[in-house]
Design an enzyme around this catalytic site. Structure first.
Site, mmCIF file in Angstrom:
data_model
loop_
_atom_site.group_PDB
_atom_site.id
_atom_site.type_symbol
_atom_site.label_atom_id
_atom_site.label_comp_id
_atom_site.label_asym_id
_atom_site.label_seq_id
_atom_site.Cartn_x
_atom_site.Cartn_y
_atom_site.Cartn_z
ATOM 1 C CB CYS A 41 -5.251 -1.344 -1.740
ATOM 2 S SG CYS A 41 -6.610 -0.470 -0.942
ATOM 3 C CG ASN B 124 -0.391 -0.169 2.542
ATOM 4 O OD1 ASN B 124 0.551 -0.934 2.733
ATOM 5 N ND2 ASN B 124 -0.945 0.532 3.513
ATOM 6 C CB VAL B 125 1.644 3.765 -2.219
ATOM 7 C CG1 VAL B 125 2.369 5.100 -2.303
ATOM 8 C CG2 VAL B 125 2.572 2.620 -2.618
ATOM 9 C CD GLU B 126 -1.431 4.972 4.802
ATOM 10 O OE1 GLU B 126 -2.063 4.055 5.318
ATOM 11 O OE2 GLU B 126 -0.891 5.884 5.472
ATOM 12 C CG ASN B 127 -1.436 11.338 -1.694
ATOM 13 O OD1 ASN B 127 -2.033 12.362 -1.377
ATOM 14 N ND2 ASN B 127 -0.489 11.314 -2.611
ATOM 15 C CB ALA B 128 -1.071 14.252 2.503
ATOM 16 C CB SER B 129 -5.034 13.882 -1.131
ATOM 17 O OG SER B 129 -6.360 13.901 -1.615
ATOM 18 C CD GLU C 225 -5.134 -6.020 -1.256
ATOM 19 O OE1 GLU C 225 -5.581 -6.600 -0.254
ATOM 20 O OE2 GLU C 225 -4.860 -4.799 -1.261
ATOM 21 C CB CYS D 223 -8.519 -4.771 -3.528
ATOM 22 S SG CYS D 223 -7.439 -3.363 -3.202
#
EC number: 3.5.4.5
Length: 133
Positions: free
Chosen positions: A53, A42-47, A55, A90
């Site tokens: 996710c 998973n790669v999160e973002n401030a937005s 997957e 996903c």
């Protein structure tokens, strides 16, 4: 392919997760019909809505590398006392690439529960629904 290898790859992918906001790392490993294993985290973002996710990261990587047919996916997170499946979005993305996936829900210790994409997303909307009669 041994399931153990797929599970090990998803556990390794989890270590690469970028999750500074939720602190909830997830890893995924997809098995292609040709035997290749493609991983994602998973790669999160401030937005928050732009977070991707694990997957979907794995699927996007696989497609970008030319793969379109898959047989299995292993997914893991830090929850130790239960098996956790992919989110609904996903599940739908995976269904785009076939209905007959084995899904290995994996705990942090490497134990897993085998299920299927059809079981996780019954009565799914698939590309077949878009074909003209």
């Amino acid at each position: 392919m041994a399931v153990a290898e797929l599970v090990a790859k998803c556990l390794q992918a989890q270590e690469m997760a970028y999750c500074p906001y939720s602190g909830f790392p997830v890893g995924a490993a997809i098995l292609t019909t040709g035997g290749a294993i493609i991983t994602g985290c998973n790669v999160e973002n401030a937005s928050y809505g732009l977070t991707v996710c694990a997957e979907r990261t794995a699927i996007q990587r696989a497609v970008a590398e030319g793969y379109r047919r898959f047989t299995a996916i292993a997914v893991t997170c830090d929850i130790k006392d239960s098996f956790v499946g992919p989110c609904g979005a996903c599940r739908q993305v995976l269904m785009e690439f076939g209905t007959e996936w084995d899904v290995y829900l994996t705990k942090p210790d490497g134990t897993y529960k085998k299920t299927s994409l059809r079981e996780l997303l019954p009565l799914a909307f698939t590309p077949a629904h878009l074909q003209k009669n």
